[in-house]
Design a protein around this motif. Structure first.
Motif, PDB file in Angstrom:
ATOM      1  N   MET A   1      63.295  30.117  13.641  1.00  0.00           N
ATOM      2  CA  MET A   1      64.144  30.478  14.772  1.00  0.00           C
ATOM      3  C   MET A   1      65.246  31.415  14.283  1.00  0.00           C
ATOM      4  SD  MET A   1      66.273  27.982  17.355  1.00  0.00           S
ATOM      5  CE  MET A   1      64.789  27.071  17.781  1.00  0.00           C
ATOM      6  N   SER A   2      65.487  32.478  15.027  1.00  0.00           N
ATOM      7  CA  SER A   2      66.486  33.456  14.623  1.00  0.00           C
ATOM      8  C   SER A   2      67.869  32.830  14.576  1.00  0.00           C
ATOM      9  CB  SER A   2      66.462  34.634  15.592  1.00  0.00           C
ATOM     10  OG  SER A   2      65.177  35.207  15.634  1.00  0.00           O
ATOM     11  N   THR A   3      68.288  32.243  15.687  1.00  0.00           N
ATOM     12  CA  THR A   3      69.542  31.495  15.749  1.00  0.00           C
ATOM     13  C   THR A   3      69.384  30.458  16.849  1.00  0.00           C
ATOM     14  OG1 THR A   3      71.901  31.608  16.309  1.00  0.00           O
ATOM     15  CG2 THR A   3      70.502  33.352  17.173  1.00  0.00           C
ATOM     16  N   PRO A   4      69.727  29.200  16.597  1.00  0.00           N
ATOM     17  CA  PRO A   4      69.448  28.127  17.561  1.00  0.00           C
ATOM     18  C   PRO A   4      70.092  28.324  18.933  1.00  0.00           C
ATOM     19  CG  PRO A   4      70.031  27.214  15.422  1.00  0.00           C
ATOM     20  CD  PRO A   4      70.306  28.674  15.348  1.00  0.00           C
ATOM     21  N   THR A   5      71.144  29.110  18.981  1.00  0.00           N
ATOM     22  CA  THR A   5      71.864  29.283  20.249  1.00  0.00           C
ATOM     23  C   THR A   5      71.789  30.717  20.768  1.00  0.00           C
ATOM     24  OG1 THR A   5      73.903  29.683  19.020  1.00  0.00           O
ATOM     25  CG2 THR A   5      73.467  27.415  19.745  1.00  0.00           C
ATOM     26  N   GLY A   6      70.827  31.488  20.236  1.00  0.00           N
ATOM     27  CA  GLY A   6      70.747  32.895  20.629  1.00  0.00           C
ATOM     28  C   GLY A   6      70.602  33.113  22.111  1.00  0.00           C
ATOM     29  N   PHE A   7      69.748  32.322  22.746  1.00  0.00           N
ATOM     30  CA  PHE A   7      69.521  32.483  24.189  1.00  0.00           C
ATOM     31  C   PHE A   7      70.751  32.086  24.998  1.00  0.00           C
ATOM     32  CE2 PHE A   7      68.469  28.135  23.272  1.00  0.00           C
ATOM     33  CZ  PHE A   7      68.834  27.410  24.384  1.00  0.00           C
ATOM     34  N   PRO A  74      57.059  34.527  18.833  1.00  0.00           N
ATOM     35  CA  PRO A  74      58.252  34.043  18.119  1.00  0.00           C
ATOM     36  C   PRO A  74      58.334  34.552  16.682  1.00  0.00           C
ATOM     37  CG  PRO A  74      57.245  32.267  19.370  1.00  0.00           C
ATOM     38  CD  PRO A  74      56.275  33.408  19.401  1.00  0.00           C
ATOM     39  N   GLU A  75      57.178  34.744  16.050  1.00  0.00           N
ATOM     40  CA  GLU A  75      57.180  35.200  14.661  1.00  0.00           C
ATOM     41  C   GLU A  75      57.720  36.622  14.557  1.00  0.00           C
ATOM     42  OE1 GLU A  75      53.613  34.459  12.438  1.00  0.00           O
ATOM     43  OE2 GLU A  75      53.123  32.688  13.625  1.00  0.00           O
ATOM     44  N   TRP A  76      57.192  37.543  15.383  1.00  0.00           N
ATOM     45  CA  TRP A  76      57.697  38.909  15.229  1.00  0.00           C
ATOM     46  C   TRP A  76      59.060  39.109  15.881  1.00  0.00           C
ATOM     47  CZ3 TRP A  76      57.367  40.869  20.188  1.00  0.00           C
ATOM     48  CH2 TRP A  76      56.202  40.718  20.939  1.00  0.00           C
ATOM     49  N   TYR A  81      64.658  40.345  14.406  1.00  0.00           N
ATOM     50  CA  TYR A  81      66.046  39.892  14.278  1.00  0.00           C
ATOM     51  C   TYR A  81      66.538  40.045  12.841  1.00  0.00           C
ATOM     52  CZ  TYR A  81      69.876  36.549  13.730  1.00  0.00           C
ATOM     53  OH  TYR A  81      71.069  35.955  13.405  1.00  0.00           O
ATOM     54  N   ARG A  82      65.643  39.783  11.891  1.00  0.00           N
ATOM     55  CA  ARG A  82      66.019  39.859  10.479  1.00  0.00           C
ATOM     56  C   ARG A  82      65.904  41.275   9.917  1.00  0.00           C
ATOM     57  NH1 ARG A  82      61.905  35.659   8.288  1.00  0.00           N
ATOM     58  NH2 ARG A  82      62.680  36.356   6.255  1.00  0.00           N
ATOM     59  N   GLU A  90      52.925  43.981  11.034  1.00  0.00           N
ATOM     60  CA  GLU A  90      51.729  43.317  10.515  1.00  0.00           C
ATOM     61  C   GLU A  90      51.363  42.108  11.363  1.00  0.00           C
ATOM     62  OE1 GLU A  90      52.795  42.456   6.512  1.00  0.00           O
ATOM     63  OE2 GLU A  90      52.540  44.537   5.810  1.00  0.00           O
ATOM     64  N   ARG A  91      52.361  41.330  11.794  1.00  0.00           N
ATOM     65  CA  ARG A  91      52.085  40.164  12.638  1.00  0.00           C
ATOM     66  C   ARG A  91      51.569  40.607  14.009  1.00  0.00           C
ATOM     67  NH1 ARG A  91      50.806  36.445   9.823  1.00  0.00           N
ATOM     68  NH2 ARG A  91      51.275  34.843  11.368  1.00  0.00           N
ATOM     69  N   LEU A  92      52.123  41.685  14.528  1.00  0.00           N
ATOM     70  CA  LEU A  92      51.704  42.182  15.840  1.00  0.00           C
ATOM     71  C   LEU A  92      50.273  42.690  15.809  1.00  0.00           C
ATOM     72  CD1 LEU A  92      52.346  42.927  18.765  1.00  0.00           C
ATOM     73  CD2 LEU A  92      53.542  44.966  17.937  1.00  0.00           C
TER      74      LEU A  92
END
Length: 495
Positions: A1-7, A74-76, A81-82, A90-92
């Motif tokens: 998860m990028s950041t738990p409170t991002g949304f 969620p992976e890409w 984000y990073r 590559e994931r896409l």
């Protein structure tokens, strides 16, 4: 998860579009692009759910829920984000051969089933998808990757739309020698002819076609299987044949006056404009012009909207779009249209935005049915007669449309486009090969297996499932390639 409170911290943001009143003056793509930092922030809104419904890709009542190619969203999102763009690419590419197409023209059922959408605005998935692949091309990461060795097996693919291209890409990756037959003068099927350039720039399509050619896929244009080459000859000459010809037979609209001059099927109208634009920037005049005409588009779907946008760029006098459906609610109906179904809510498509900017109102008329076309003494269309309708359940339990007395209207029109869908594939090839069909005349081939009743012959995309989304065509092309690989080799390296 990028950041738990991002949304919770960041609001949904979309790239700005070019101003409607300006963009109707040209045929360029209407979307602008977001800055990298903004995209990374949008990626932070992804929750990396325990069960990411954005992956699912299933048919539900009223439409598709989730991504039919099962993108690892969620992976890409996290990788973007990073700032790990190459890893995101590559994931896409693991699940989607052509994210530059879906990132532009897909209605994004993934966003409709995003968990964040349960409590607020969904993650900006489609925009991030397009940004990943475009950065890949800009940075030179997307390069030809021909197979290291060939199997000696030869496969013919009929049709170069999204299903045909996905089939060809995957089979070529497996090492088979693939030849794609296209009856038009350019490769791409509906990606080239069918979707207007302002939604999908044809240089984007050609870029991918050139890449596939560099990887070893052979394309043969101006060749119609069943006409220029007998269908059986393909079966005899190749180890397998995959039919991806689409569902191109327009649904008939036989009401009084439908044979008048000025009444056209939508795809004939759109394709004439696209071809003329690509050939000569419309200077050859080889297209059905809506200039200075009162135009009616019959059909409320994407094809109808594309007719609206094209007519505006021709310089039509007025534009009206008819739909038999009622106007959608402003907010999702939580009882009859619950998450994770695709939300049926009132929106303005790009074409309706443009018409509203030019004429001051949404061009759509809802719950309306055309009763007849009326022409002048020379057989030219001059007006449409209509009536408002309501949907009822008859005594047999069927849902039917019933005219509402006293709601008759007359609309002036010198041009009308029929955009009410398609009745399956054209039947020449089907009849030549003796292929079994379903009740809708689609080629009969079980989903997930794709083999027909004729040995060596497979079918995928709209030709098998009927008119559908580009992303479903890519899904079926990939899966059909997997099954063909199994058929040819006894096992498969494709996923």
């Amino acid at each position: 998860m990028s950041t738990p409170t991002g949304f919770m911290e960041y609001k949904r943001q979309l790239p700005a579009d070019r101003e409607p009143a300006e963009r109707i003056k040209d045929w360029e793509e209407f979307h602008k692009h977001m800055a990298e930092e903004e995209l990374r922030t949008q990626g932070a809104r992804c929750m990396d759910c325990g069960t990411p419904y954005c992956h699912t890709g299933i048919d539900m009542i009223g439409g598709t829920s989730g991504c039919p190619v099962h993108n690892l969203i969620p992976e890409w999102n996290n990788l973007v984000y990073r700032g790990l763009w190459r890893e995101a690419l590559e994931r896409l590419h693991k699940t989607n051969n052509f994210p530059e197409f879906t990132g532009r023209v897909c209605p994004a059922p993934c966003e409709g089933s995003c968990t964040v959408g349960l409590i607020g605005q969904p993650v900006t998935i489609k925009t991030i998808e397009e940004a990943i692949i475009e950065k890949g091309f800009e940075e030179g990461w997307v390069v030809p990757q021909p197979p290291e060795k060939r199997t000696g097996k030869r496969v013919a693919v009929v049709g170069s739309g999204p299903a045909g291209l996905a089939t060809a890409a995957q089979l070529n990756k497996a090492g088979h020698t693939v030849t794609v037959y296209e009856r038009s003068d350019r490769v791409g099927g509906l990606l080239m002819y069918g979707i207007p350039t302002m939604k999908l720039d044809k240089k984007v399509v050609q870029r991918r076609v050139d890449l596939l050619e560099a990887e070893g896929v052979q394309f043969i244009t101006n060749t119609e299987i069943g006409k220029d080459i007998p269908a059986q000859q393909l079966v005899d000459d190749y180890d397998a044949v995959v039919l991806c010809g689409g569902a191109t037979k327009p649904r008939e609209f036989n009401i009084e006056g439908s044979d008048l001059k000025g009444v056209h099927y939508a795809m004939d109208f759109l394709n004439s404009s696209i071809k003329s634009y690509l050939d000569s920037n419309l200077e050859d005049g080889n297209y059905m012009s809506a200039q200075d005409k009162d135009v009616i588009v019959i059909g409320g779907g994407d094809t109808g909207s594309d007719c609206v946008a094209t007519s505006l760029r021709h310089g039509c006098r007025t534009i009206t779009q008819f739909g038999t459906h009622t106007q959608a609610p402003m907010e999702r109906d939580r009882i009859n249209n619950p998450w994770p179904q695709f939300p049926n809510v009132y929106t303005l498509d790009y074409a309706q935005e443009e018409a509203k900017a030019l004429f001051g109102q949404d061009p759509r008329e809802f719950s309306i049915m055309t009763t007849k076309f009326v022409g002048d003494e020379e057989g030219n269309l001059k007006e449409l007669h209509t009536v408002q309708i309501e949907r009822i359940v008859d005594e047999t339990g069927r849902k039917i449309y019933q005219p509402i007395p006293g709601t008759e209207r007359v609309f002036p029109a010198q041009m009308a486009m029929i955009a009410i869908g398609f009745d399956g594939p054209e039947q020449t090839l089907v009849e030549q090969l003796g292929l079994a069909t379903d009740r809708r005349t689609n080629v009969k081939a079980r989903y997930g297996k794709y083999n027909t009743n004729v040995d060596k012959v497979f079918a995928a995309g709209d030709m098998r499932r009927g008119q559908s989304l580009v992303v479903w065509a890519i899904n079926e092309g990939r899966e059909a390639a997997r099954e063909v690989d199994k058929y040819l080799m006894g096992a498969t390296v494709l996923v």
